[in-house]
Every structure is written in structure tokens, then in C-alpha cells.
Design a protein around this motif. Structure first.
Motif, mmCIF file in Angstrom:
data_model
loop_
_atom_site.group_PDB
_atom_site.id
_atom_site.type_symbol
_atom_site.label_atom_id
_atom_site.label_comp_id
_atom_site.label_asym_id
_atom_site.label_seq_id
_atom_site.Cartn_x
_atom_site.Cartn_y
_atom_site.Cartn_z
ATOM 1 N N GLN A 1 0.834 -1.208 0.000
ATOM 2 C CA GLN A 1 0.000 0.000 0.000
ATOM 3 C C GLN A 1 0.866 1.255 0.000
ATOM 4 O O GLN A 1 0.569 2.236 -0.692
ATOM 5 N N GLU B 1 1.186 4.250 -3.205
ATOM 6 C CA GLU B 1 0.974 5.695 -3.064
ATOM 7 C C GLU B 1 1.775 6.481 -4.094
ATOM 8 O O GLU B 1 1.497 7.645 -4.372
ATOM 9 N N LYS B 2 2.774 5.823 -4.683
ATOM 10 C CA LYS B 2 3.599 6.476 -5.715
ATOM 11 C C LYS B 2 2.951 6.422 -7.096
ATOM 12 O O LYS B 2 3.457 7.030 -8.040
ATOM 13 N N SER C 1 -5.427 0.675 -3.281
ATOM 14 C CA SER C 1 -5.273 2.013 -3.860
ATOM 15 C C SER C 1 -6.493 2.368 -4.694
ATOM 16 O O SER C 1 -7.008 1.523 -5.444
#
Length: 527
Positions: A11, A15-16, A47
Motif C-alpha cells: 500500500q 501511493e507512488k 489504492s
């Protein structure tokens, strides 16, 4: 499918992701499809930029594509990319999702500039430590250039396909339906084959380089240590290597690297390269040394035509797998003759194989393979095994292993396409015996990479570079370290220590030896 700890880490990676992506699965009613569906659902739940669909129409099932929404950019996997390939999956998610890759800008431009349509297929095994580099290189290329397509295929899961295409070693890469490459290759090597002008441009760039204070030939543990210690002295340092990491790249588990309980060869090699680059060392990769010409500025002449010069040279070219040199070995290399049981073992599931060599590496290979294949025949030239007693005890406990000692392998046979047997001579009676099998794993040690040094530095009859306690060779200004030398105990930690010692000795040589005048240096560069 994924445990809570892995989900938390994944997770954070997701986020990237900056561009929305969709996981498009092609599934059937099998257990593996259910397993893949569970994995993809888990990923999509982590995500809001990742969605999941299972309406794919790929003929390979289970398989899936990672697609950037609204574009034709995609990366494909046939199978479940866990094991060593889990990192490939994470990188694919990030790169398709818009996260910039850690690749030199000139490499990215070279990929973008490729003309034509390229459809790559890579067969891998989940236990292969060499496969991720190839999978990740081709995945990245397909993200950068949409004219490049790539699917990574788990050979163990698509066994019928592997057999029909006669894939007997991984990684195996096909381009537009035809064999393209086998074994570990880097993105630079792939581009070299696709881009006819790449080699000439690289040579031109190399020949324009100014002479180094110290040049290390070889990028394994000894070479990396030498480069770091040289650079820390504030001198101009370069490393030229056929493949940075060397033999370490072919090592699966490393459990005797002091202070690190467990690591793997490719990870250690990547850590070494990062450490070396952090000191601003020039790394000239994918270049094979062809000759050493000693002098005030010694020359390393490269196979592609480039020439590098330095006041001091450290030779750390390491070693490679020793071959048995019998009829059939070269003919059936990667078609049943293999040197890495961890990589290629899964391709021989349920088949009969042989291991040649009764030392630690041979017995360990036989033990590993016994859990995968139908039967293992271990062949040893001497009259008894040379492996540690604990390994021999484990081997003796396995019901599907036969040990043959006092046996000389005389031929590897095949049907023209792949291995079908092995012939050995009983050294006690002289009788010849044939063993029917599908694969032969050669595990008889290493041979030093010193072919380019013949008649230049003193070598032993075994081809090792003769060095003294300071790492000095028979040629002033030329030092050597690691597995390529006469130093006993070919171990990673030993090689690092020897590389350090050679670099310190070379630096001592530099400060005690007058440097050639700048005019002489300029003349040396001009040739």
C-alpha cells in the motif's frame, strides 16, 4: 492471498502511482486462476488508483495485464508473479502507474527511439534469481515505448507451452515468435542487439574518456571493494565490467556474509553497485576486456574496440562455471545442459536428470533437484564424494537419488533438439554406461577469467593470477584481487578484503611513482 504485513508495505508503494491503472485478468475455473484473482483483488483494494476487471480474453489462463487507463501502455504476466518475481510485479505496477524509473536518461531516449514492432515473451521460473532482471528490463521497455510488447510467462505453470517451444533454461526470451536470448541479460545488452549503432556509440564514448588514476577490471565483490577504497582516496576511479556483480548474480542464498544473516546474490550485487556509484565512480558496464597492455598508462583494450587507460590497474575479473568439455555439452547448452539448478530445476519437474560433481555445490544441487524431479543421478569422477558430511548424509536419505563414483562423463547425448542421455565410463573397469535423462547439471567448480592476460602477467597452470601479500602481480602498477587470483578460499568476504588490499596497495604505488607529464597523458589519450 497477501498477508497483512505485505499489504501494508505494498500500500505504501502504491501511493507512488500517479496514473490510474487497471488489472485485467484472463481466468478459467482452475485453482491457479482463483489464486491469481485473489492476488489481484488484494492489490486493487490497496489504492483508489488501481481497479480490477476479469474480462480479459488472453489465451493463456491464468494471466493478467497491468494497463494505464486511456493508453496502450501495458505490462503482462502469464502466471502468478510471486517468489523472485514479486518485485517485478511491484515495479510494473509503479511504472505503468507513472512512477519514473531509475534508469539513465540516455537509456530511456534509446528505448524511445527504437523503430519497429517488438513482441517479447520471457519464460521464467519463480525460483530463478536471474529472471527478474530480464523481466523487469523488458517490462520497463514496454512502458517507455508502446511499440514494444512484453509478457512474462511462468514456465512451470505453462509446461506444455514450454515443451512445445523446447524451453530448457530460464530466462528464455522470444522476440516476434523466434528465440532471442537465454540467460541473464541487462537492458543495455538487449538494446545492443536491437540497436545496431549502440555498440559504436558506446565505443566512441569510451575512447573519449580521460585516463584514470586507478581502473578496476571486474565488478564483483573484489572489484566493488577496490573501487570504493580507491574513490575514498579522492583519485579518479573507474570500473569496467562485463556484468557488474559478477558471479554473485548467480548465487541464490548468501548466509555467511558477516553481519547479514541472509541475502541473495542479485540484491547484494545491486547494493554493491549503489555503494560504488555513491562515490562518483565511473562504471563502464557490458564491456569485456580483451587485452592488457602495461605501461606508464596501462591500457585495457575491450572486445568492442574501446580502450581505457590508467596509471594503476586492479584486475578483479573473477571466475565462471567450469565446463566438462565433452561432446554434446556445447551443442545442448541451455537445451538440457544447465549450470544453475535453482534457475532451471523447475523446468525438469517430473523428469530424470544428472548432476556432475560430488563437491558441496554438486551435492547441494542434487538435494535441491530431488524435491522437484523424478530422479537424480549424481556422477563423481573421484572414488568418493567430496562434499561436507552433513550434505552427504542428507543426500543418502533421499530415495530418488543414485550416486555413481569413479565415473568419467564422456558424452552428453541428444536427439538434435534437446538432451536425452549421458554416457560415463567406469574408471575401475573401463566399462561404458548410458543413462537416459532429460537434463544435465554441471557443478564442478569455477575457472578464472584470465584468457585475456596470457603472456602479460604471471599465471598458475590453473590460470589464476599470481599475487603477493600486497595484491601485486608480476607487472609493476598492475594489481589483482578475488577469485581470479591464487588467494585461497573463494568467498565473498575474502574477495572484498582482497579488493580493499589491492586498492590500498595500488594507491601506495601511485603516490610513490611519479605521474607522467600532462603532455604525455594527452598523447596517450590521443593514441
Amino acid at each position: 492471498m497477501l498477508d497483512a504485513n505485505i499489504k501494508t508495505q505494498l500500500q505504501a508503494y502504491l501511493e507512488k502511482v500517479t496514473q490510474p491503472i487497471t488489472l485485467v485478468a484472463s481466468l478459467d475455473d482452475g485453482a491457479k486462476s482463483a489464486e491469481l484473482r485473489s492476488l489481484l483483488v488484494d492489490i486493487a483494494s490497496l489504492s483508489d488508483r488501481v481497479s480490477f476487471k476479469e474480462d480479459g480474453d488472453d489465451a493463456r489462463k491464468p494471466s493478467f495485464a497491468i494497463s494505464r487507463d486511456g493508453t496502450d501502455i501495458a505490462v503482462r504476466f502469464a502466471g502468478i508473479p510471486m517468489g523472485h518475481e514479486f518485485t517485478s510485479l511491484i515495479l510494473a505496477l509503479l511504472q505503468v502507474g507513472g512512477h519514473p524509473p531509475k534508469v539513465e536518461p540516455e537509456v530511456i531516449e534509446q528505448i524511445r527511439a527504437l523503430e519497429g514492432e517488438f513482441s517479447f515473451e520471457t519464460y521464467f521460473s519463480l525460483s530463478c534469481q536471474n529472471c527478474p532482471d530480464v523481466v523487469q528490463a523488458l517490462n520497463l521497455m514496454s512502458v517507455i515505448n508502446p511499440r514494444i510488447k512484453h509478457v512474462a510467462i511462468d514456465g512451470a505453470l505453462f509446461q506444455q507451452e514450454v515443451e512445445s517451444r523446447q524451453v530448457m533454461a530460464v530466462p528464455s526470451v522470444f522476440l516476434n515468435g523466434s528465440p532471442f536470448e537465454q540467460g541473464r541479460v541487462t537492458i543495455e545488452q538487449i538494446l545492443k542487439k536491437l540497436d545496431s549503432g549502440a555498440s559504436a556509440r558506446a565505443t566512441e564514448k569510451i575512447n573519449a574518456l580521460a585516463p584514470y588514476d586507478m581502473l578496476i577490471v571486474g565488478g564483483g565483490p573484489a572489484g566493488a571493494a577496490a573501487a570504493i577504497y580507491a574513490a575514498r582516496k579522492g583519485i579518479r576511479t573507474g570500473v569496467v565490467a562485463e556484468r557488474f556483480g559478477g558471479q554473485v548474480l548467480d548465487t541464490l542464498a548468501i548466509e555467511n556474509f558477516i553481519s547479514v544473516e541472509h541475502t541473495e546474490g542479485p540484491k547484494l550485487a545491486a547494493d554493491l553497485e549503489r555503494h560504488v556509484r555513491s562515490y562518483g565512480v565511473d562504471i563502464i558496464n557490458e564491456q569485456r576486456a580483451e587485452a592488457l597492455v602495461p605501461g606508464d598508462y596501462s591500457e585495457i583494450r575491450l572486445a568492442d574496440g574501446g580502450v581505457l587507460r590508467a596509471r594503476a590497474i586492479v584486475l578483479a575479473t573473477g571466475a565462471r562455471w567450469r565446463e566438462i568439455n565433452v561432446p554434446g555439452e556445447q551443442e545442448y547448452r541451455n537445451r538440457g545442459v544447465a549450470y544453475c539448478p535453482h534457475c532451471d530445476g523447475p523446468l525438469f519437474k517430473g523428469k530424470r536428470v544428472a548432476v556432475i560433481g560430488g563437491g558441496n555445490s554438486g551435492v547441494e544441487a542434487a538435494i535441491d533437484l530431488a524435491g522437484i524431479v523424478e530422479h537424480v543421478t549424481l556422477i563423481e569422477f573421484a572414488d568418493q564424494l567430496r562434499a561436507d558430511a552433513v550434505l552427504q548424509d542428507k543426500l543418502a536419505s533421499l530415495p530418488n537419488v543414485r550416486v555413481v563414483t569413479s565415473a568419467q562423463t564422456t558424452e552428453i547425448t541428444g536427439d538434435g533438439n534437446k538432451v536425452n542421455g549421458l554416457v560415463y565410463k567406469d574408471r575401475a573397469t573401463g566399462a561404458s554406461h548410458t543413462v537416459e535423462l532429460a537434463g544435465v547439471f554441471v557443478q564442478i567448480g569455477l575457472v578464472p577469467n584470465t584468457g585475456f592476460l596470457k603472456d602479460t602477467v604471471e599465471l598458475t597452470p590453473y590460470g589464476e593470477i599470481v599475487t603477493n601479500a600486497r595484491g601485486e602481480t608480476s607487472v609493476p602498477g598492475v594489481f589483482a584481487a578475488g577469485d581470479v587470483t591464487t588467494v585461497p578460499y573463494k568467498q565473498i568476504v575474502v574477495a572484498m578484503g582482497e579488493g580493499t588490499k589491492a586498492a590500498l596497495s595500488a594507491f601506495d604505488y601511485l603516490i610513490r611513482t611519479p605521474a607522467p607529464a600532462l603532455a604525455e597523458a594527452a598523447e596517450a589519450v590521443a593514441g
